[in-house]
Design a protein around this motif. Structure first.
Motif, mmCIF file in Angstrom:
data_model
loop_
_atom_site.group_PDB
_atom_site.id
_atom_site.type_symbol
_atom_site.label_atom_id
_atom_site.label_comp_id
_atom_site.label_asym_id
_atom_site.label_seq_id
_atom_site.Cartn_x
_atom_site.Cartn_y
_atom_site.Cartn_z
ATOM 1 N N GLY A 165 29.476 -7.861 26.751
ATOM 2 C CA GLY A 165 30.454 -6.778 26.761
ATOM 3 C C GLY A 165 30.403 -6.008 28.062
ATOM 4 O O GLY A 165 29.311 -5.711 28.570
ATOM 5 N N LEU A 166 31.568 -5.703 28.620
ATOM 6 C CA LEU A 166 31.661 -4.868 29.817
ATOM 7 C C LEU A 166 32.097 -3.474 29.411
ATOM 8 O O LEU A 166 33.125 -3.308 28.744
ATOM 9 C CB LEU A 166 32.666 -5.452 30.812
ATOM 10 C CG LEU A 166 32.300 -6.755 31.518
ATOM 11 C CD1 LEU A 166 33.402 -7.134 32.509
ATOM 12 C CD2 LEU A 166 30.962 -6.655 32.225
ATOM 13 N N ILE A 167 31.328 -2.470 29.793
ATOM 14 C CA ILE A 167 31.649 -1.090 29.454
ATOM 15 C C ILE A 167 31.628 -0.242 30.709
ATOM 16 O O ILE A 167 31.077 -0.627 31.743
ATOM 17 C CB ILE A 167 30.671 -0.522 28.409
ATOM 18 C CG1 ILE A 167 29.234 -0.483 28.966
ATOM 19 C CG2 ILE A 167 30.728 -1.347 27.129
ATOM 20 C CD1 ILE A 167 28.237 0.171 28.028
ATOM 21 N N PHE A 181 31.526 0.472 19.250
ATOM 22 C CA PHE A 181 31.380 -0.223 17.964
ATOM 23 C C PHE A 181 31.701 -1.703 18.123
ATOM 24 O O PHE A 181 30.966 -2.566 17.638
ATOM 25 C CB PHE A 181 32.294 0.420 16.923
ATOM 26 C CG PHE A 181 32.409 -0.369 15.655
ATOM 27 C CD1 PHE A 181 31.390 -0.343 14.708
ATOM 28 C CD2 PHE A 181 33.529 -1.140 15.392
ATOM 29 C CE1 PHE A 181 31.493 -1.074 13.530
ATOM 30 C CE2 PHE A 181 33.636 -1.874 14.231
ATOM 31 C CZ PHE A 181 32.612 -1.833 13.290
ATOM 32 N N HIS A 182 32.814 -2.007 18.802
ATOM 33 C CA HIS A 182 33.206 -3.404 18.989
ATOM 34 C C HIS A 182 32.208 -4.139 19.889
ATOM 35 O O HIS A 182 31.902 -5.311 19.658
ATOM 36 C CB HIS A 182 34.611 -3.471 19.590
ATOM 37 C CG HIS A 182 35.675 -3.040 18.643
ATOM 38 N ND1 HIS A 182 36.828 -2.393 19.051
ATOM 39 C CD2 HIS A 182 35.766 -3.139 17.290
ATOM 40 C CE1 HIS A 182 37.579 -2.128 17.988
ATOM 41 N NE2 HIS A 182 36.950 -2.575 16.917
ATOM 42 N N ILE A 183 31.698 -3.457 20.912
ATOM 43 C CA ILE A 183 30.710 -4.080 21.802
ATOM 44 C C ILE A 183 29.446 -4.426 21.023
ATOM 45 O O ILE A 183 28.906 -5.531 21.129
ATOM 46 C CB ILE A 183 30.376 -3.150 22.988
ATOM 47 C CG1 ILE A 183 31.609 -2.934 23.885
ATOM 48 C CG2 ILE A 183 29.218 -3.720 23.805
ATOM 49 C CD1 ILE A 183 32.068 -4.170 24.623
ATOM 50 N N GLN A 184 28.963 -3.487 20.214
ATOM 51 C CA GLN A 184 27.745 -3.731 19.449
ATOM 52 C C GLN A 184 27.960 -4.790 18.377
ATOM 53 O O GLN A 184 27.054 -5.563 18.068
ATOM 54 C CB GLN A 184 27.267 -2.430 18.807
ATOM 55 C CG GLN A 184 26.786 -1.391 19.815
ATOM 56 C CD GLN A 184 26.417 -0.074 19.161
ATOM 57 O OE1 GLN A 184 26.623 0.117 17.971
ATOM 58 N NE2 GLN A 184 25.884 0.851 19.941
ATOM 59 N N SER A 209 22.849 -5.261 24.096
ATOM 60 C CA SER A 209 24.065 -4.450 23.953
ATOM 61 C C SER A 209 23.787 -3.096 23.304
ATOM 62 O O SER A 209 24.374 -2.080 23.704
ATOM 63 C CB SER A 209 25.117 -5.212 23.141
ATOM 64 O OG SER A 209 24.668 -5.475 21.827
ATOM 65 N N HIS A 210 22.898 -3.049 22.314
ATOM 66 C CA HIS A 210 22.615 -1.768 21.660
ATOM 67 C C HIS A 210 21.914 -0.803 22.616
ATOM 68 O O HIS A 210 22.224 0.385 22.649
ATOM 69 C CB HIS A 210 21.764 -1.993 20.409
ATOM 70 C CG HIS A 210 22.519 -2.583 19.268
ATOM 71 N ND1 HIS A 210 22.816 -3.933 19.194
ATOM 72 C CD2 HIS A 210 23.065 -2.020 18.164
ATOM 73 C CE1 HIS A 210 23.480 -4.168 18.082
ATOM 74 N NE2 HIS A 210 23.664 -3.029 17.442
ATOM 75 N N ARG A 211 20.989 -1.321 23.415
ATOM 76 C CA ARG A 211 20.290 -0.456 24.373
ATOM 77 C C ARG A 211 21.239 0.066 25.435
ATOM 78 O O ARG A 211 21.263 1.265 25.743
ATOM 79 C CB ARG A 211 19.134 -1.213 25.033
ATOM 80 C CG ARG A 211 18.410 -0.399 26.116
ATOM 81 C CD ARG A 211 17.322 -1.207 26.800
ATOM 82 N NE ARG A 211 17.850 -2.343 27.540
ATOM 83 C CZ ARG A 211 18.387 -2.248 28.769
ATOM 84 N NH1 ARG A 211 18.505 -1.070 29.364
ATOM 85 N NH2 ARG A 211 18.817 -3.339 29.384
ATOM 86 N N VAL A 212 22.063 -0.814 26.006
ATOM 87 C CA VAL A 212 22.958 -0.409 27.094
ATOM 88 C C VAL A 212 24.035 0.552 26.587
ATOM 89 O O VAL A 212 24.355 1.537 27.259
ATOM 90 C CB VAL A 212 23.602 -1.651 27.753
ATOM 91 C CG1 VAL A 212 24.633 -1.236 28.801
ATOM 92 C CG2 VAL A 212 22.526 -2.522 28.399
ATOM 93 N N THR A 213 24.585 0.290 25.404
ATOM 94 C CA THR A 213 25.616 1.195 24.884
ATOM 95 C C THR A 213 25.016 2.563 24.560
ATOM 96 O O THR A 213 25.682 3.586 24.733
ATOM 97 C CB THR A 213 26.295 0.609 23.638
ATOM 98 O OG1 THR A 213 25.303 0.206 22.678
ATOM 99 C CG2 THR A 213 27.147 -0.586 24.001
#
Length: 399
Positions: free
Chosen positions: A63-65, A214-217, A237-241
């Motif tokens: 995922g790119l955020i 939410f969608h990224i995780q 992903s959970h850590r980065v978000t």
């Protein structure tokens, strides 16, 4: 005896950079042309991306955020081959399907059905193959009788529906999507998510750009946070978000505002908040393990159901826990034309004795933007020799 060789990544980026010339005058345009001819760096330039390095292997989802303008879409276009980088090396292995601008290749005078045949032909499918898949495409798009009308009369949401439906007819090695889940109604978004989950379970590789954490995780194993064109964080992903949301919260959290001003300016506002029935500004004292009820009333400028977020922080500001109604799938109760209420309860408060703050926030229905904040003082009393800020259920096992 050597083991099995490690499969090469499908996407490999090393030091990728992208610069655009800044030419606001005739002289500037001449200098830009001169730099292009000499293959030299632009004298005046805007660096959209700088030194981006990452890998995506088969079966992974990334995922790119990041904020708008951070460079996420530019990076996706480079990977999709739409834009060439000005620095670094890019290696791609496998067939790529990029959902960057759904429906961009549709002909406005053609009907939806005709555009399906046009788009699939460009994707390499024969007319017979398209006819075999036509029913599934139209069922996924679910635009009814509009399929036989010129798409110049379609809404943007209908065009996106048809574009995504066409894209689902093939299963590429790598699927690149840019804010696909930000358009369309809720039922269509659920349909897209279900398709992506099935694609991933079948061994597909996904590169997803989205503003919804939410969608990224939910869909991505890894995440890359792009900030000002640079890779700010990369990994689980959970850590980065969580890092991104913490940064965004500290950056965008406004001071408590005048609610009459918020209402007149048309923004979401937390009109009131209570702790165990007492106004938040009065604070509340509870013993360890007691229940805590946090109530609030939220103003919605457009009548849509807003999101409420409740957070606990230590007196020095260290975050302890936070959760929103959107995360839990809870819908606030309408109590007026533009007002909604919530009640958040912690049956057994596990905080250790000390001084804390309870923060309430008003967000938009998507849970993206934070508009308002109210703070209540919370004192937890009792005796404890335990360390930290909260009590965790535990036991000592005999050996």
């Amino acid at each position: 005896m050597s083991g099995n060789p490690v499969e090469a990544p499908l996407i490999s980026l090393s030091g990728i950079g992208k610069s655009y010339p800044i030419a606001n005058s005739a002289a500037g345009r001449i200098r830009t042309l001169y730099s292009l001819l000499r293959r030299q760096p632009f004298a005046e330039r805007y660096d959209a991306l700088t030194d981006i390095s990452l890998e995506v292997r088969r079966g992974e989802s990334l995922g790119l955020i990041g904020m708008n303008g951070a460079g996420k879409s530019t990076l996706l276009k480079i990977i999709a081959g739409v834009v060439k980088p000005t620095a670094g090396a890019l290696q791609l292995r496998g067939r790529i399907s990029a959902l960057l601008e759904l429906g961009a290749g549709f002909h406005p005078e053609y009907t939806g059905r005709q555009n399906v045949f046009l788009a699939t032909a460009l994707m390499g499918l024969s007319e017979r193959e398209t006819r075999e898949r036509l029913d599934d495409i139209l069922a996924f798009a679910d635009i009814g009788e509009h399929v036989d009308q010129p798409i110049k009369h379609y809404s943007s949401g209908m065009i996106v529906r048809l574009g995504f439906a066409v894209a689902t007819t093939v299963s590429p090695d790598i699927l690149i999507t840019d804010e696909v889940l930000a358009v369309g109604d809720e039922s269509f978004q659920r349909k897209c998510i279900a398709w992506m989950e099935n694609y991933l379970s079948s061994g597909g590789t996904l590169l997803l750009c989205a503003h919804s954490m939410f969608h990224i995780q939910k869909l991505c194993q890894k995440a890359a946070w792009i900030h000002d064109g640079r890779l700010q964080a990369y990994g689980d992903s959970h850590r980065v978000t969580r890092e991104y949301l913490a940064w965004h919260d500290s950056k965008s959290t406004p001071k408590a505002q005048d609610h009459a001003m918020a209402i007149s300016s048309g923004t979401y506002a937390l009109l009131s908040m209570s702790l165990n029935g007492f106004p938040s500004q009065e604070g509340v004292t509870v013993p360890v393990g007691a229940s805590l009820r946090i109530g609030g009333r939220v103003f919605s400028p457009d009548g849509r159901v807003p999101t409420a977020l409740v957070g606990f922080v230590r007196k020095d500001g260290m975050p302890i826990y936070g959760v929103s109604s959107e995360m839990d799938g809870h819908v606030l109760a309408r109590v007026g034309a533009q007002e909604y209420e919530f009640e958040f309860e912690v049956p057994e408060l596990s905080l250790l004795p000390g001084e804390y703050r309870v923060k309430g926030h008003a967000l938009d229905p998507e849970g993206y933007r934070l508009f308002d904040e109210l703070i209540g003082e919370l004192t937890v009393i009792g005796e404890s020799r335990e360390l930290g800020v909260c009590r965790l259920p535990h036991r000592w096992n005999a050996i």
